[in-house]
Write a protein that holds these residues in place. Structure first.
Motif, PDB file in Angstrom:
ATOM      1  N   ILE A 168       0.820  -1.217   0.000  1.00 11.40           N
ATOM      2  CA  ILE A 168       0.000   0.000   0.000  1.00 11.40           C
ATOM      3  C   ILE A 168       0.851   1.263   0.000  1.00 11.40           C
TER       4      ILE A 168
ATOM      5  N   TYR B 152       1.198   5.641   0.531  1.00 11.74           N
ATOM      6  CA  TYR B 152       0.828   6.703   1.465  1.00 11.74           C
ATOM      7  C   TYR B 152      -0.643   7.077   1.234  1.00 11.74           C
ATOM      8  N   GLN B 153      -1.387   7.129   2.314  1.00 12.15           N
ATOM      9  CA  GLN B 153      -2.819   7.474   2.300  1.00 12.15           C
ATOM     10  C   GLN B 153      -3.672   6.535   1.456  1.00 12.15           C
TER      11      GLN B 153
ATOM     12  N   GLN C 208      -1.761  -2.918  11.915  1.00  8.51           N
ATOM     13  CA  GLN C 208      -1.760  -1.551  12.423  1.00  8.51           C
ATOM     14  C   GLN C 208      -0.482  -0.793  12.047  1.00  8.51           C
TER      15      GLN C 208
ATOM     16  N   GLN D  96       1.496  -1.183   9.505  1.00  6.52           N
ATOM     17  CA  GLN D  96       1.519  -0.860   8.080  1.00  6.52           C
ATOM     18  C   GLN D  96       0.565   0.308   7.771  1.00  6.52           C
ATOM     19  N   LEU D  97      -0.595   0.308   8.433  1.00  2.59           N
ATOM     20  CA  LEU D  97      -1.526   1.429   8.264  1.00  2.59           C
ATOM     21  C   LEU D  97      -0.902   2.716   8.800  1.00  2.59           C
ATOM     22  N   LEU D  98      -0.212   2.578   9.915  1.00  4.42           N
ATOM     23  CA  LEU D  98       0.370   3.741  10.590  1.00  4.42           C
ATOM     24  C   LEU D  98       1.436   4.412   9.733  1.00  4.42           C
ATOM     25  N   ILE D  99       2.392   3.621   9.247  1.00  2.00           N
ATOM     26  CA  ILE D  99       3.498   4.285   8.533  1.00  2.00           C
ATOM     27  C   ILE D  99       3.046   4.811   7.177  1.00  2.00           C
ATOM     28  N   ASN D 100       1.889   4.407   6.707  1.00  5.60           N
ATOM     29  CA  ASN D 100       1.386   4.922   5.430  1.00  5.60           C
ATOM     30  C   ASN D 100       0.203   5.882   5.584  1.00  5.60           C
ATOM     31  N   SER D 101      -0.100   6.280   6.799  1.00  2.00           N
ATOM     32  CA  SER D 101      -1.280   7.149   7.019  1.00  2.00           C
ATOM     33  C   SER D 101      -2.479   6.594   6.262  1.00  2.00           C
ATOM     34  N   ALA D 102      -2.620   5.282   6.305  1.00  2.00           N
ATOM     35  CA  ALA D 102      -3.646   4.614   5.498  1.00  2.00           C
ATOM     36  C   ALA D 102      -4.915   4.385   6.303  1.00  2.00           C
ATOM     37  N   LEU D 103      -6.009   4.258   5.568  1.00  2.00           N
ATOM     38  CA  LEU D 103      -7.328   4.064   6.165  1.00  2.00           C
ATOM     39  C   LEU D 103      -7.853   2.669   5.820  1.00  2.00           C
ATOM     40  N   MET D 104      -8.448   2.010   6.819  1.00  2.00           N
ATOM     41  CA  MET D 104      -9.102   0.719   6.595  1.00  2.00           C
ATOM     42  C   MET D 104     -10.502   0.859   7.182  1.00  2.00           C
TER      43      MET D 104
END
Lengths: 337, 337
Positions: B235, B237-238, B262, B264-272
């Motif tokens: 994934i 960023y964002q 978590q 992986q979501l954190l370091i990419n500022s990603a949304l699930m």
């Protein structure tokens, strides 16, 4: 002015919990300033959990620390010499600088600290990166509504303690998770949390269930791991999980494995979102101004845990992973002149 | 009109993959209609993966099936008799009804099917729950932007095949994950996917890396498990991860464990975000009207896999977990008169 400059160098990438071999103090000369540069004397140095991530050689939102170079982090300092038109000797400035007595920084990477707002150390805490992290993560992602239950882990830390107080200001019921009786007392007695679970002595799952009898609407996660698994089992329909940090995992030597959260998010139409404060760079002014107002009005309290001496920065950093600090952990390197 | 009504009852909660003992055909009399009720003859019956969740005795977004009662699901049927002012004999209607030849339903739980839009079976597919699921999940949570890479798992299914086509309409590069060469060909040749990975024969991680050389901006997840872990490692960023289903996990007997996402979501500022289509109930009209327009314009294609005979509903349902269907799986129970 000192002719030599003590710096703490990054000597090796730790596996697991960092130890003394990661850090080495050295002395160097202060280089001549180039046009546009500023020489800053470190007053306060910030140590933060995210720095552990920079010690790994892994793609992240911020590049890894370079070996044999000074560690860098948030600093509030005083200008000793400037070749940048916006700064003059004596100015109090904040920015990313070396773990050192002095740093040479490009002026356009520095911010002047508004010394009228609050003590200058707050530019590294409640009015700096941790405060803004709490503000934007909670309000923009967590979107707490009056009457909702907000859980925050790492609740006594620089970010968590602000998160809980903002959630209270928004009319939420706030439950913290922290790791000592002293922290529990601080959060309940001084900051007005509705409940705090001591994860070292309580049965976390059971205690959470009791403290969150209406379930969890917002979870602001600073720690990850088992504690977060327990919170996740209690989320409500359309809950929001704000991923701010995962400190319990930063020193793991094996990949982090646990119950997959997707099913739980799915059946609750819940949202989980990671962020870093930089995502909100365009709105920092708004955040600082609101936080400063709340601090001035006494609506938000904060604590700082200050260690004296540059040579103690590594221990202060390692203390973060032992849960030693209440509030913002700082290292004081020199006095304001 | 038949005096007896065949129904398929739910006899036991399965552990793992359901087998024949879960289902039992029975015959009952059709009860007299009460005021406000409608008698509907089943024409098409929908079998959907989410029904597996209802077989467990577990809190979810929809209550568990009751033992010794008929299974229920989406049905398109024809009104045989009505004691509700809005319906008359012969009307084509859709709603949640029994796995049965006939259902007695409260009129206010029924929707009239607009028979002018498309074949009535589409009210269970592209113009029904699966189409709306694709539409709202992708557009509202996934927010695909032109030039982005969208990955969809379960790509040849009723939802996945629509997701991929909407993403193409939005100017995205679309990569599907499916489980047979026939599905791969269908998605590439007929629906215009840019790439499709056969998770049964390809090295998923490697193939994804090659197919998504710019990383993954949107992941629409129908399957969960290892396949999703592989997508998550790519994934951007964002990135936005839309949790629609986790079919690979529905028949697991042990809790689902895997790498925690978590970090992986954190370091990419990603949304699930999880969702069910009901979250968008207020906007169904908009969704159906847009989907119908795309179908009429030939911009969205769809397939139906139709099994004949109520008695074959259990097998059709079980086939979902074996990846047998391309497009929407339906059971045809009677003809429109």
């Amino acid at each position: 002015m000192a002719q030599t400059n003590r710096q703490i160098l990054f000597m090796q990438r730790p596996k697991g919990m960092p130890n003394d071999a990661v850090f080495q103090m050295t002395e160097t000369a202060i280089p001549e300033l180039q046009e546009g540069e500023v020489l800053v004397r470190t007053v306060y140095l910030s140590v933060d959990p995210y720095m552990r991530g920079r010690m790994n050689d892994r793609k992240s939102y911020i590049p890894p620390f370079e070996l044999n170079q000074p560690l860098t982090g948030g600093v509030v300092g005083q200008v000793e010499k400037s070749r940048h038109p916006e700064f003059v000797e004596g100015d109090i400035v904040a920015g990313m600088m070396d773990w050192a007595d002095y740093s040479v920084v490009k002026g356009d990477k520095l911010n002047k600290v508004n010394t009228g707002l609050a003590p200058i150390s707050t530019a590294l805490g409640v009015l700096g990166m941790p405060g803004l992290t709490a503000y934007f993560g909670l309000l923009d992602i967590g979107q707490p509504k009056e009457g909702e239950t907000v859980v925050v882990s790492g609740a006594a830390g620089a970010v968590g303690s602000i998160v809980g107080q903002i959630a209270k200001l928004k009319g939420c019921r706030v439950v913290g998770i922290a790791g000592s009786q002293e922290k529990v007392n601080y959060l309940i007695d001084e900051l007005g949390f509705d409940g705090v679970i001591n994860y070292k002595t309580d049965d976390v799952k059971q205690a959470l269930k009791e403290a969150c009898s209406d379930g969890v609407d917002v979870y602001f996660d600073n720690v990850g791991g088992d504690i977060s698994d327990a919170v996740m089992s209690l989320i409500n329909y359309q809950a929001r999980i704000v991923l701010c940090g995962q400190i319990s995992l930063y020193n793991l030597e094996k990949p982090d494995v646990g119950p997959r959260m997707q099913g739980q998010l799915l059946i609750n139409s819940a949202l989980m979102k990671g962020f870093i404060v930089r995502d909100y760079q365009d709105r920092f002014k708004e955040g600082i101004s609101q936080l400063a107002e709340w601090v001035a009005q006494g609506k938000i309290g904060y604590r700082e845990n200050i260690v004296e001496g540059l040579e103690n920065a590594p221990d202060a950093f390692l203390g973060l992973f032992k849960g030693e600090n209440i509030g913002k952990q700082l290292v004081k390197v020199s006095e304001v002149k």
